[in-house]
Design an enzyme around this catalytic site. Sequence first.
Site, PDB file in Angstrom:
ATOM      1  CE  LYS A 334      -4.123  -1.787   0.068  1.00 41.54           C
ATOM      2  NZ  LYS A 334      -5.092  -1.552   1.153  1.00 41.54           N
ATOM      3  CG  ASP A 429      -1.557  -4.557   2.392  1.00 36.79           C
ATOM      4  OD1 ASP A 429      -2.766  -4.782   2.607  1.00 36.79           O
ATOM      5  OD2 ASP A 429      -0.903  -3.711   3.031  1.00 36.79           O
ATOM      6  CG  ASP A 464      -4.248  -5.539  14.323  1.00 40.77           C
ATOM      7  OD1 ASP A 464      -4.504  -4.361  14.601  1.00 40.77           O
ATOM      8  OD2 ASP A 464      -4.495  -6.058  13.219  1.00 40.77           O
ATOM      9  CG  ASN A 465      -8.388  -6.422  13.614  1.00 43.49           C
ATOM     10  OD1 ASN A 465      -9.082  -5.606  14.211  1.00 43.49           O
ATOM     11  ND2 ASN A 465      -7.858  -6.171  12.446  1.00 43.49           N
ATOM     12  CD  GLU A 493      -7.321  -3.064  17.021  1.00 45.94           C
ATOM     13  OE1 GLU A 493      -7.735  -2.123  16.342  1.00 45.94           O
ATOM     14  OE2 GLU A 493      -7.197  -4.223  16.569  1.00 45.94           O
ATOM     15  CE  LYS A 603      -3.832   2.908   9.334  1.00 43.49           C
ATOM     16  NZ  LYS A 603      -5.205   2.324   9.353  1.00 43.49           N
ATOM     17  CE1 TYR A 604      -2.087   1.646   4.750  1.00 40.49           C
ATOM     18  CE2 TYR A 604      -2.990   3.733   5.532  1.00 40.49           C
ATOM     19  CZ  TYR A 604      -3.125   2.365   5.325  1.00 40.49           C
ATOM     20  OH  TYR A 604      -4.274   1.736   5.695  1.00 40.49           O
TER      21      TYR A 604
END
Length: 739
Positions: A334, A429, A464-465, A493, A603-604
């Site tokens: 990304k 991704d 995460d998640n 999270e 993040k990118y």
Amino acid sequence: MTTSPAAPGRRRRTARASTLAAQAEPQRETSTATAPDAPATAAPSPTPATPSATPVAPVPTIVAPAPRATTVIGAPPVGRIPVLDVFPVAEAGRFPAKAVVGEAFPVRATVFREGHDAVAATAVLVDPDGAVHARAAMVDIAPGLDRYEARLVPDRTGLWSFHVEGWSDPYATWAHDAAIKVEAGIDVELMLAEGARLLARAADRTGDDAMSEHGAATLREAVEALRDTHRFPGERLAWALSPHVRQALSREPLRDLVSASPSYPLVVDRPLALTGAWYELFPRSHGATWDDHAQEWRTGTLRTAAEQLPRIASMGFDVVYLTPIHPIGLTNRKGRNNSLGALPGDPGSPYAIGSADGGHDAIEPGLGTFEDFDAFVARAREHGMEVALDIALQCSPDHPWVTEHPEWFTTRVDGSIAYAENPPKKYQDIYPLNFDNDPAGLYAEVRRVLQVWIDHGVTLFRVDNPHTKPLDFWHWLLADVARDHPEVIFLSEAFTRPAMMQTLAKIGFHQSYTYFTWRSTKQELGDYLQEVSGDQGAWMRPAFWPTTHDILPPYLQGAGGQAWAIRAVLAALGSPTWGVYSGYELLENVPRPGADEQIDNEKYEFRPRDWSLAQHLGMADLIGKLNEIRRAHPALHQLRNLQVHPTSDDATLAFSRHLAAEHSPTGRASTVVAIVSLDPWNVREGVVELDLASFGLPAHGPVVAHDVLRDEHYTWGPQVYVRIDPAERPAHVVVLEHP
């Protein structure tokens, strides 16, 4: 590729991994929903064999009813004095309740009996060795409903248990009846004689139930008075009903017909599992520089990120949390602001984990080596902080697992591996893991990866998640880590439905993200503060974050420093655990169009910052002051002690935290009141109503109130007029001084 010396090989199973795989395999063969290595049943016990064993309450077996009768086999007897609806108990004891060392946690039960005789209740806390640690007299908190409560305080980590004992109180029964009959002249000598016999029995107890010498002497004096016929009956009775006698029997009661509830499990963690301040950063941004010659960014490293640790520690943080530091894939990388095409030099999302340089057990080469990571951890500890690492169980298409273990992913009918998506969102991704094809292998590998980072000093994981992975996997994994490393803390999270969030907490996650980020009105915040500090606090410990790298809530979008200050106060004082994402000090308030997240999202891309601006804006000073206040006042180290107070203004929220002297580590009561204006633009004023008696203070005042945010002193009563100008201060943070 950078790999851990503690991990002999990313693709070679260790003896430990083989054992884990063996434990996990039968789980999927039987298709049950419990943890892979959990026994089918286990009975709760006040003396558990090992701290890692989670007691499970016996499940009643219901047999088919015969005509005119129903028989229940295996149910515990109701007891001579019924003790019902014990709290905190999850799924009949299948999951343990939670507390931390030094936390005063509530125990409640419904206790009653037939007839009119008095009953009482005692909460009993049993330590991991099976010894009774504390007995606390329970108080009737709902007269007429027979609901009793006490607070217990564990003093070390491990698997504890607790139960409730209901009992007949013969002294209270006699005292009630004697006071009425003697005054009315009914059975006077009989009542006094029965009282003398009762108090003599209480004074002469032996064994474990024996009274202290002082208490026994007090009761014997009352016995002599009751038997002294030369005195008036009222005077004789007064001796037996005196405060001295009542206090002696309150401390060492005479208990008849003692009936105990079943024992229920309680896991006790270290205090950081409940109370702490977290600071999040992307290591690659700290020290990142622009190369004019190459026309691209050069990444920051773990070494340059470590240079920020003194600044972070100066604001009073306990935990420095790193987003993923693993190699990032190239396939479908990304670009900036989540664009589909990455430009040369774009670093990609650190959540697209895995490349030719390794996977979850490796470090992105541009960030450094494990030696650099160890140095980062060591320097954080020098400044009094622990290191948390993001665990994101997903893979870039370039992750080694994709070719080595294709069975760990989902293959579509066209032969391609399914990438992650939450329609209409697509994450091209990232490949999600499939935990159903080879659970034994995947479980063992994830456990091995966690051990790599634990061996390098990571003591906390932000997951995460987790709600997108099977619950039985987490149940097994968290229990297995706790067995070997009870000090390790996991933060969930999971911004998802309440049932999932609650269950993740019950099966082992120590802390949870919450909906706080989206609560902004007085009603929403008041209700939510009471919700998370209420009964669900027995399992789900809330972490309040004003923003994250994923979330810039509408309240803060385009808002000035006053709004950011308000949210910082609410987060820092509304929950024992709170956190900020780096850049909060700089009021980064511009959203990406169409999304509730920041523009030019870190993040990118690289996001270097000029931290000298933070002092000018004043947010760093406020954050530091809030953390200083949190550390100084024991009431703020607790969760289940919050009270919301009425206010006359619809944009002024008032709440308090109170810790009684008998539960405080200082031996003194601790009471902190926060009065926060939710309006960042206008002056607000109104009246706050305080229940001073609930704090153990004179109901009508006056009391000394010390505003520790501004170092000002006031004299308060039960009604307090406040005026808050957001341009001057976001709130009053007041410590009520106890005598």
